[in-house]
Scaffold this motif. Sequence first.
Motif, PDB file in Angstrom:
ATOM      1  N   ALA A   6      23.046  22.811  62.313  1.00 11.41           N
ATOM      2  CA  ALA A   6      23.381  21.789  61.274  1.00 11.41           C
ATOM      3  C   ALA A   6      24.021  22.660  60.233  1.00 11.41           C
ATOM      4  CB  ALA A   6      22.488  20.876  60.976  1.00 11.41           C
ATOM      5  N   ARG A   7      23.655  23.867  59.748  1.00  9.04           N
ATOM      6  CA  ARG A   7      24.428  24.526  58.700  1.00  9.04           C
ATOM      7  C   ARG A   7      24.375  26.139  59.178  1.00  9.04           C
ATOM      8  NH1 ARG A   7      20.824  27.469  55.861  1.00  9.04           N
ATOM      9  NH2 ARG A   7      18.407  27.673  56.387  1.00  9.04           N
ATOM     10  N   ASN A   8      24.836  26.873  58.148  1.00  3.41           N
ATOM     11  CA  ASN A   8      24.926  28.287  58.101  1.00  3.41           C
ATOM     12  C   ASN A   8      23.935  28.914  57.668  1.00  3.41           C
ATOM     13  OD1 ASN A   8      25.507  31.045  57.649  1.00  3.41           O
ATOM     14  ND2 ASN A   8      28.023  30.026  57.308  1.00  3.41           N
ATOM     15  N   ARG A   9      23.336  29.514  57.982  1.00  5.35           N
ATOM     16  CA  ARG A   9      21.772  30.277  58.356  1.00  5.35           C
ATOM     17  C   ARG A   9      21.843  31.221  57.915  1.00  5.35           C
ATOM     18  NH1 ARG A   9      18.018  30.383  62.615  1.00  5.35           N
ATOM     19  NH2 ARG A   9      18.927  30.504  64.185  1.00  5.35           N
ATOM     20  N   ASP A  23      28.110  31.943  52.824  1.00  6.71           N
ATOM     21  CA  ASP A  23      29.440  31.006  52.771  1.00  6.71           C
ATOM     22  C   ASP A  23      30.236  30.425  53.055  1.00  6.71           C
ATOM     23  OD1 ASP A  23      27.708  30.727  50.346  1.00  6.71           O
ATOM     24  OD2 ASP A  23      28.490  32.289  48.507  1.00  6.71           O
ATOM     25  N   ASN A  24      30.288  30.892  54.277  1.00  2.00           N
ATOM     26  CA  ASN A  24      32.193  30.181  54.904  1.00  2.00           C
ATOM     27  C   ASN A  24      31.845  28.628  55.510  1.00  2.00           C
ATOM     28  OD1 ASN A  24      32.417  33.329  56.729  1.00  2.00           O
ATOM     29  ND2 ASN A  24      32.900  33.042  55.163  1.00  2.00           N
ATOM     30  N   PRO A  25      32.898  27.954  55.730  1.00  2.00           N
ATOM     31  CA  PRO A  25      32.867  26.933  56.158  1.00  2.00           C
ATOM     32  C   PRO A  25      31.963  26.673  57.931  1.00  2.00           C
ATOM     33  CG  PRO A  25      34.776  27.417  56.034  1.00  2.00           C
ATOM     34  CD  PRO A  25      34.043  27.819  55.129  1.00  2.00           C
ATOM     35  N   VAL A  26      32.110  27.652  58.561  1.00  2.00           N
ATOM     36  CA  VAL A  26      31.518  28.043  59.675  1.00  2.00           C
ATOM     37  C   VAL A  26      30.043  28.154  59.957  1.00  2.00           C
ATOM     38  CG1 VAL A  26      30.999  30.140  61.499  1.00  2.00           C
ATOM     39  CG2 VAL A  26      33.376  29.307  60.203  1.00  2.00           C
ATOM     40  N   HIS A  27      29.647  27.513  60.756  1.00  2.00           N
ATOM     41  CA  HIS A  27      27.837  27.218  60.518  1.00  2.00           C
ATOM     42  C   HIS A  27      27.540  28.590  61.621  1.00  2.00           C
ATOM     43  CE1 HIS A  27      28.073  21.814  59.995  1.00  2.00           C
ATOM     44  NE2 HIS A  27      28.499  22.755  58.811  1.00  2.00           N
ATOM     45  N   ASP A  34      16.403  30.568  68.123  1.00  2.00           N
ATOM     46  CA  ASP A  34      16.913  29.234  68.164  1.00  2.00           C
ATOM     47  C   ASP A  34      18.620  28.653  67.861  1.00  2.00           C
ATOM     48  OD1 ASP A  34      14.294  29.179  67.112  1.00  2.00           O
ATOM     49  OD2 ASP A  34      15.059  28.182  64.870  1.00  2.00           O
ATOM     50  N   ALA A  35      19.263  29.767  67.912  1.00  2.00           N
ATOM     51  CA  ALA A  35      20.324  29.616  68.525  1.00  2.00           C
ATOM     52  C   ALA A  35      21.001  29.507  69.986  1.00  2.00           C
ATOM     53  CB  ALA A  35      21.627  30.880  67.444  1.00  2.00           C
ATOM     54  N   LEU A  36      20.320  30.503  70.735  1.00  2.00           N
ATOM     55  CA  LEU A  36      20.093  30.121  71.628  1.00  2.00           C
ATOM     56  C   LEU A  36      20.093  29.124  72.615  1.00  2.00           C
ATOM     57  CD1 LEU A  36      19.597  34.055  73.117  1.00  2.00           C
ATOM     58  CD2 LEU A  36      22.017  33.469  71.697  1.00  2.00           C
ATOM     59  N   VAL A  80      28.445  27.242  69.677  1.00  2.00           N
ATOM     60  CA  VAL A  80      27.316  27.499  68.565  1.00  2.00           C
ATOM     61  C   VAL A  80      27.618  29.562  67.998  1.00  2.00           C
ATOM     62  CG1 VAL A  80      25.059  28.882  68.260  1.00  2.00           C
ATOM     63  CG2 VAL A  80      25.125  26.245  69.513  1.00  2.00           C
ATOM     64  N   PRO A  81      28.298  28.552  66.691  1.00  2.00           N
ATOM     65  CA  PRO A  81      28.869  30.773  66.453  1.00  2.00           C
ATOM     66  C   PRO A  81      27.644  31.373  66.153  1.00  2.00           C
ATOM     67  CG  PRO A  81      29.496  28.444  64.838  1.00  2.00           C
ATOM     68  CD  PRO A  81      28.031  27.985  65.613  1.00  2.00           C
TER      69      PRO A  81
END
Length: 726
Positions: A6-9, A23-27, A34-36, A80-81
């Motif tokens: 839900a946010r850029n980590r 600081d990119n708008p990409v999350h 967690d990402a996987l 999921v980027p």
Amino acid sequence: MSDPTARNRLDEEASPYLRQHADNPVHWQPWDDDALAAARERDVPLFLSVGYSACHWCHVMEEESFEDDAVAEVLNDEFVPVKVDREERPDLDRVYQTVNQLVNGRGGWPLSVWLTPDGKPFYVGTYFPRDGRQGMPGLLEVCRNIANSWNDPNQRADMEARADQWTAAARDELESTGAGGTDASLTEGGSENELPDSDVLSDAVTAALRSADREHGGFGRQGPKFPQTGRLDLLMQAYARSGREEPLNVAVETLDAMADGGLYDQVGGGFHRYCTDREWVVPHFEKMLYDNAELARVYLDAHRLLGRPKYATVARETLAFLDRELSHPNGGFYGTLDADSGEGEGEFYVWTPESVAEALAAADHEFEADDAELVCDRFGVESGGNFEGGTTVLTRATAVEDLAETHDLPVEAVRERLMRARTALFDYRESTRERPPRDEKVLAGWNGLAISAFAAAGHTLDPKLADRGTDALGFVREHLWDGDRLSRRYIEREGDAVGEGEVKENGYLEDYAYLGRAALDLYGVTGDADHLGFALALGRTVVDTFYDADDGTIYSTPSDAEDLVVRPQEPTDASTPSSLGVATRLLLDLDLFAPDEDFAAVARDALATHAGDVTTSPLEHVTLALAAARDQAGPFELTLACDEVPADWRDTLASRYLPGVVIAPRPPTAEGVAAWVDDLGLADVPPIWRDRDARDGAPTAYACRDFTCSPPNHDLRAALEWVAGE
């Protein structure tokens, strides 16, 4: 549980490359459980973007695409980027870069890969602009099309089938071990038939000569041009073995082209990563620790082979650059300098006639009226330039002798005036221009390459230079070695005290192999047995953790590493030497000190497993081919029994090209050697030290090739001449 996507980590990460995207708008997510898990839970593909902080096109893609709200929306909603620093995770980069090469026939960064939730790739490329242009698809359109296809059951089935096919192809490429491991190779002496044949080096030399650019130097007849240090090693060794001139000529042409062209920083020393053109004029301006370490070592070798002061100067200036601009205060080496600074790529390094004149006018020294003209003539600076905006990348455009004739000056006067002017350019650049950003990760393996270069400089230029390598090794051992295993990287975040940074990632084979080689090299120049002990410890971990007896190979990742879709090997050379090749050679050399620990048997097993690939494509496997040749020829040992190496011996070592030699200092007495054996935990006095005491109370040398040794000799030159005659 909250959704991590839900946010850029990336603000939680220490890697400068990852933090550049925080600081990119990409999350963006780091590659973690967690990402996987989120990709599996949401049943969406992963978008994997791999790069590094000094990468110019990574910055371009960020500005064009990852800072764009429309791109961010589709990436956040449909994927999921995940961002990966390839310097921290060479295993991931190796796996997915291989897929890109298999699919598209090329590699590079930024690497863009679309993966199923279980990590299998189904679409891959490198740089994508936001919108399509000049035949390149746009990232926004690609992402929308992939998302639509993924949500269509029939198209998704096709994508998953392609992912299975590509993963299988990558597995064939990276996990291939030919016929598999051979138990026979682990018996005494192994099986000679299964090792690379005796023609492998001559075949590699033939291939290198065939690929050489005899007009402009280097390899390949178009740009881009990369340093190929393994090929230079190969060609210089071929000349040393045979006296054949052509390999030497190609090596010299390449060494001169790189040192005289834009690849080399003519003001501050050190090398950029590669040149975009065939003529070695315009580089991509990032500076990498690994390139500069390997190039310094090669120029030192060339100086010992040919006695050319120019090569010694290039090596000295390159090592000075590392010490000045990539040094941690406590001794380690940072990874890279960025390509970009100020308003764009290369601004820190380029010149105009006007800026040259300004630099000389701003200096404390009073210059002659024509010194600016002299500098411009020497380095090819002219109106219009050879780079963007009418600027000039400096090259050694005109020989000093020609300048002397043109300006009616003595050659030495020209040299002195240019040296003073170069200092003025350096000072002006430092004081008036924005410096390129520095990635301050300390990577274990890359530090190993730098330590080996400083050890070589200790032999060749000044023993004190080895002290810089010792400092770096001490830093790595303090921060990245726990007494059993290596970690990959150390970094200090803003606010961390010096020496109190973060350690992350398990070490890879390159970390163990490069660092083990470095420790062995340092032992050879300093005579400090503690360095040898560290090399042995690293070698044991390679055998215990990276070697697979069933497959007969040494993998790039440890046996207890994260389970990726492919477990990679690295038999080929790339921008760094093959970790498998370096590890194999290291184990062969360590076997001289611990013959009861099966180091050589493991090395021969790996060589036998990869014999077919090495024989078929020796130029792609130069480091492995050289290791195989070392095994066939037997060891070249130089045992030095003394408390301190005499000055005339150091002079001899500084002027001799001795490829493959294992320098083995030892105490002068048997009692001293016995104490070393106890301290190192060896089972017995190794043959490389046994019965090679100092004679008549004086330093004594033993030169041995393939276990045939010279008589004890107080004259190192005589010992080397004896073994050369054998």
